[in-house]
Design a protein around this motif. Structure first.
Motif, PDB file in Angstrom:
ATOM      1  N   ALA A   1       0.829  -1.209   0.000  1.00  0.00           N
ATOM      2  CA  ALA A   1       0.000   0.000   0.000  1.00  0.00           C
ATOM      3  C   ALA A   1       0.862   1.258   0.000  1.00  0.00           C
ATOM      4  CB  ALA A   1      -0.935   0.000   1.203  1.00  0.00           C
ATOM      5  N   GLU A   2       1.992   1.227   0.708  1.00  0.00           N
ATOM      6  CA  GLU A   2       2.891   2.379   0.750  1.00  0.00           C
ATOM      7  C   GLU A   2       3.581   2.632  -0.582  1.00  0.00           C
ATOM      8  OE1 GLU A   2       5.807   1.933   3.799  1.00  0.00           O
ATOM      9  OE2 GLU A   2       4.316   1.644   5.366  1.00  0.00           O
ATOM     10  N   HIS A   3       3.913   1.560  -1.308  1.00  0.00           N
ATOM     11  CA  HIS A   3       4.741   1.678  -2.503  1.00  0.00           C
ATOM     12  C   HIS A   3       3.998   1.527  -3.827  1.00  0.00           C
ATOM     13  CE1 HIS A   3       7.616   0.684   0.698  1.00  0.00           C
ATOM     14  NE2 HIS A   3       8.449   1.435   0.005  1.00  0.00           N
ATOM     15  N   ARG A   4       2.771   1.090  -3.801  1.00  0.00           N
ATOM     16  CA  ARG A   4       2.020   0.757  -5.025  1.00  0.00           C
ATOM     17  C   ARG A   4       1.968   1.896  -6.038  1.00  0.00           C
ATOM     18  NH1 ARG A   4      -3.309  -1.409  -3.463  1.00  0.00           N
ATOM     19  NH2 ARG A   4      -2.728  -3.356  -4.429  1.00  0.00           N
ATOM     20  N   ARG A   5       1.660   3.084  -5.585  1.00  0.00           N
ATOM     21  CA  ARG A   5       1.509   4.222  -6.508  1.00  0.00           C
ATOM     22  C   ARG A   5       2.810   4.525  -7.248  1.00  0.00           C
ATOM     23  NH1 ARG A   5      -2.039   9.168  -4.961  1.00  0.00           N
ATOM     24  NH2 ARG A   5      -2.654   9.613  -7.068  1.00  0.00           N
TER      25      ARG A   5
END
Length: 110
Positions: A55-59
């Motif tokens: 969730a922290e790195h997905r974007r």
């Protein structure tokens, strides 16, 4: 009918921190389509840890995947930001035929 009890404690040996996760390897697995459960098992962490890490790195991972210029023998795909009315933006692919004129123009920009 059996009652299923969910045990929220991780199995023995699974880590509860993301300290030992290697970002390039997790990114490669995620972009390849592996599920969170499979990634968690592969890196010996709990699913909650893996879910938070992704969730922290997905974007950023999706932005890196769709950035720059990609070429093959038939076409050139340029990824460019397209602004929305709301102020946010998407990165959209613009495909152009591979023509010598376009190649020379892109080389001149670089």
């Amino acid at each position: 009918m059996k009652n299923h009890v969910v045990n929220h404690r991780p199995a023995a040996g699974l880590s509860r921190t993301a300290a030992n996760l290697k970002e390039p390897a997790v990114r490669a697995g995620f972009l390849a389509g592996l599920t969170i459960a499979r990634l968690a098992a592969a890196f010996a962490v709990t699913e909650d840890v893996m879910r938070r890490y992704i969730a922290e790195h997905r974007r950023n991972w999706h932005a890196l995947e769709h950035s720059g210029i990609r070429e093959d023998e038939r076409r050139t795909v340029v990824y460019a930001p397209a602004c929305r009315d709301t102020g946010s933006y998407d990165v959209r692919p613009i495909s152009v035929p591979r023509v010598t004129m376009h190649v020379k123009a892109m080389e001149a920009q670089a």
